[in-house]
Design a protein around this motif. Structure first.
Motif, short mmCIF file in Angstrom:
data_model
loop_
_atom_site.label_atom_id
_atom_site.label_comp_id
_atom_site.label_asym_id
_atom_site.label_seq_id
_atom_site.Cartn_x
_atom_site.Cartn_y
_atom_site.Cartn_z
N ARG A 101 2.38 12.12 -10.17
CA ARG A 101 2.01 11.81 -8.79
C ARG A 101 3.26 11.56 -7.93
O ARG A 101 3.35 12.04 -6.79
CB ARG A 101 1.10 10.58 -8.77
N ILE A 102 4.21 10.82 -8.47
CA ILE A 102 5.45 10.54 -7.73
C ILE A 102 6.18 11.85 -7.43
O ILE A 102 6.71 12.05 -6.32
CB ILE A 102 6.34 9.57 -8.53
N ARG A 103 6.22 12.76 -8.41
CA ARG A 103 6.86 14.07 -8.18
C ARG A 103 6.16 14.81 -7.04
O ARG A 103 6.80 15.41 -6.17
CB ARG A 103 6.81 14.92 -9.44
N THR A 104 4.83 14.78 -7.07
CA THR A 104 4.05 15.50 -6.05
C THR A 104 4.29 14.92 -4.66
O THR A 104 4.48 15.66 -3.69
CB THR A 104 2.56 15.44 -6.40
N VAL A 105 4.28 13.60 -4.57
CA VAL A 105 4.51 12.95 -3.27
C VAL A 105 5.91 13.26 -2.77
O VAL A 105 6.11 13.55 -1.58
CB VAL A 105 4.28 11.43 -3.39
N THR A 120 7.12 -13.48 -1.78
CA THR A 120 5.98 -12.55 -1.76
C THR A 120 6.44 -11.13 -2.05
O THR A 120 5.81 -10.40 -2.82
CB THR A 120 5.27 -12.60 -0.39
N LEU A 121 7.55 -10.73 -1.45
CA LEU A 121 8.08 -9.39 -1.67
C LEU A 121 8.49 -9.19 -3.12
O LEU A 121 8.20 -8.14 -3.72
CB LEU A 121 9.26 -9.13 -0.74
N VAL A 122 9.14 -10.18 -3.69
CA VAL A 122 9.54 -10.07 -5.11
C VAL A 122 8.30 -9.96 -5.99
O VAL A 122 8.26 -9.17 -6.94
CB VAL A 122 10.40 -11.27 -5.52
N LEU A 123 7.27 -10.72 -5.66
CA LEU A 123 6.05 -10.71 -6.46
C LEU A 123 5.36 -9.35 -6.39
O LEU A 123 4.96 -8.80 -7.43
CB LEU A 123 5.12 -11.83 -5.97
N ILE A 124 5.22 -8.78 -5.19
CA ILE A 124 4.51 -7.50 -5.10
C ILE A 124 5.36 -6.35 -5.65
O ILE A 124 4.82 -5.38 -6.19
CB ILE A 124 4.04 -7.20 -3.67
N GLY A 170 6.02 -2.49 -10.10
CA GLY A 170 6.71 -1.96 -11.28
C GLY A 170 5.83 -2.00 -12.52
O GLY A 170 5.84 -1.05 -13.33
N MET A 171 5.05 -3.06 -12.68
CA MET A 171 4.15 -3.16 -13.82
C MET A 171 3.08 -2.07 -13.76
O MET A 171 2.67 -1.50 -14.78
CB MET A 171 3.51 -4.55 -13.83
N LEU A 172 2.62 -1.77 -12.55
CA LEU A 172 1.59 -0.74 -12.39
C LEU A 172 2.15 0.65 -12.64
O LEU A 172 1.47 1.50 -13.22
CB LEU A 172 0.99 -0.83 -10.99
N VAL A 173 3.37 0.90 -12.20
CA VAL A 173 4.00 2.20 -12.47
C VAL A 173 4.13 2.42 -13.98
O VAL A 173 3.87 3.51 -14.49
CB VAL A 173 5.37 2.29 -11.79
N SER A 214 0.82 -1.20 0.00
CA SER A 214 0.00 0.00 0.00
C SER A 214 0.86 1.26 0.00
O SER A 214 0.55 2.25 -0.68
CB SER A 214 -0.91 -0.01 1.23
N TYR A 215 1.96 1.23 0.75
CA TYR A 215 2.88 2.38 0.79
C TYR A 215 3.45 2.65 -0.60
O TYR A 215 3.47 3.80 -1.07
CB TYR A 215 4.01 2.10 1.78
N MET A 216 3.92 1.62 -1.28
CA MET A 216 4.50 1.81 -2.61
C MET A 216 3.46 2.32 -3.59
O MET A 216 3.73 3.21 -4.42
CB MET A 216 5.10 0.49 -3.11
N ALA A 217 2.23 1.77 -3.52
CA ALA A 217 1.18 2.20 -4.44
C ALA A 217 0.81 3.66 -4.22
O ALA A 217 0.46 4.37 -5.17
CB ALA A 217 -0.06 1.32 -4.25
N GLY A 218 0.91 4.12 -2.97
CA GLY A 218 0.58 5.50 -2.69
C GLY A 218 1.49 6.51 -3.36
O GLY A 218 1.12 7.68 -3.51
N TRP A 219 2.65 6.07 -3.80
CA TRP A 219 3.55 6.97 -4.53
C TRP A 219 3.03 7.33 -5.91
O TRP A 219 3.23 8.45 -6.38
CB TRP A 219 4.93 6.33 -4.67
N PHE A 220 2.36 6.39 -6.57
CA PHE A 220 1.96 6.66 -7.96
C PHE A 220 0.44 6.69 -8.17
O PHE A 220 -0.02 6.95 -9.28
CB PHE A 220 2.57 5.61 -8.90
N SER A 221 -0.35 6.46 -7.11
CA SER A 221 -1.81 6.45 -7.26
C SER A 221 -2.47 6.86 -5.95
O SER A 221 -1.97 6.55 -4.86
CB SER A 221 -2.29 5.05 -7.66
N ASP A 222 -3.61 7.53 -6.06
CA ASP A 222 -4.39 7.90 -4.88
C ASP A 222 -5.63 7.02 -4.73
O ASP A 222 -6.53 7.32 -3.95
CB ASP A 222 -4.79 9.38 -4.92
#
Length: 297
Positions: free
Chosen positions: A272-276, A250-254, A259-262, A156-164
């Motif tokens: 979004r990453i710049r803003t965060v 699990t960590l490698v998978l997420i 990365g695929m989502l970014v 969730s933390y990583m996703a918050g960098w590129f999506s709200d």
């Protein structure tokens, strides 16, 4: 003399071949995965009667999974049940009683094997489809409890960098119900759970299914309750010499999924990453000058 071929682990065999099984064989496989004690201790006739699946289907399933017949499958179930009787304290006691064997090489070997197995265990096409689903979802809820809570928080933390559009369910004083309320077919839920499975993870699967939300499950076994409800299922290995399961794969998978989502987020994700990053700088979140720097847009 050659060594005998080691029989496959039941859940590994089921996971590897599940997509190719017929409807009747899937029903038999589901019962075997969820009721290994019954399979190990009861007759074929009794298992067939309890599950509503014909004895012939179980015999065909055994051969489809790589066993010579149902008796070989049942022998494997017995062996696995016996090996799983060790409790967490039993496993911890073995670590204490075996101090002369360095743990680090064994831990590294197990984690490396788990990670390398992802290439065989994870279907690239399904992973791409899951990424497409998450990238286009109106809202994404991440669920993880017990040992999986920290991994869910990291995702969730990583996703918050590129999506709200992402939120973590049931953490930091928030209720699970609050995160799952209002879910619909346009939304997605990611559930991370390993044996022994957390009740709230299973309940989250049920809630997502009732709402019609798309469901992504990351787990260690075909036996995870509610796995059949998942739109995307990623079963991976957790072997460890420790008394607890390893989350290395699990960590490698997420991280791969992130990365695929970014990549799919495109310019909006980069903005979004710049803003965060800028907000982190203004809030002085990072010590010294450690805030990630980005070139001007």
């Amino acid at each position: 003399m050659t060594d005998p071929v080691r029989p496959p682990l039941l859940l590994d065999a089921i996971s590897a071949r599940y997509a190719d099984l017929s409807e009747s064989l899937r029903a038999a496989a589901d019962y075997v995965a969820a009721h290994r004690v019954e399979v190990a201790t009861r007759s074929l006739r009794a298992v067939a009667g309890a599950s509503g699946v014909s004895p012939a289907s179980y015999s065909r399933l055994a051969r489809a999974l790589g066993f010579e017949g149902y008796e070989a499958l049942r022998d494997q179930a017995r062996a696995e049940i016996e090996s799983r009787l060790d409790s967490f304290p039993d496993k911890a006691r073995r670590l204490r009683d075996d101090p002369d064997r360095p743990l680090l090489p064994r831990q590294v070997k197990a984690c490396t094997a788990n990670i390398e197995a992802l290439l065989a265990d994870i279907d690239p096409a399904e992973l791409e489809a899951a990424a497409d689903c998450l990238a286009t979802a109106r809202r994404v809820v991440v669920v993880g409890a017990l040992g999986s809570a920290g991994v869910a928080h990291y995702l969730s933390y990583m996703a918050g960098w590129f999506s709200d559009r992402w939120c973590l369910a049931g953490q930091d004083g928030a209720t699970m119900a609050g995160a799952l309320a209002g879910l619909g077919p346009q939304d997605a839920v990611i559930v991370i759970s390993k044996a022994p499975y957390a009740r709230r993870a299973v309940k989250a699967v049920e809630a997502a299914a009732r709402a019609g939300a798309r469901l992504v499950v990351l787990t260690d076994s075909h036996a995870f309750p509610g796995l059949a409800r998942a739109d995307f299922r990623f079963i991976h290995r957790i072997d460890s010499p420790q008394f607890f399961s390893s989350y290395a794969a699990t960590l490698v998978l997420i991280e791969t999924l992130t990365g695929m989502l970014v990549a799919r987020a495109g310019p909006a994700g980069e903005a979004r990453i710049r803003t965060v990053a800028e907000q982190n700088r203004l809030l002085d979140e990072f010590a010294g000058d450690e805030c990630p720097a980005f070139p001007p847009s």
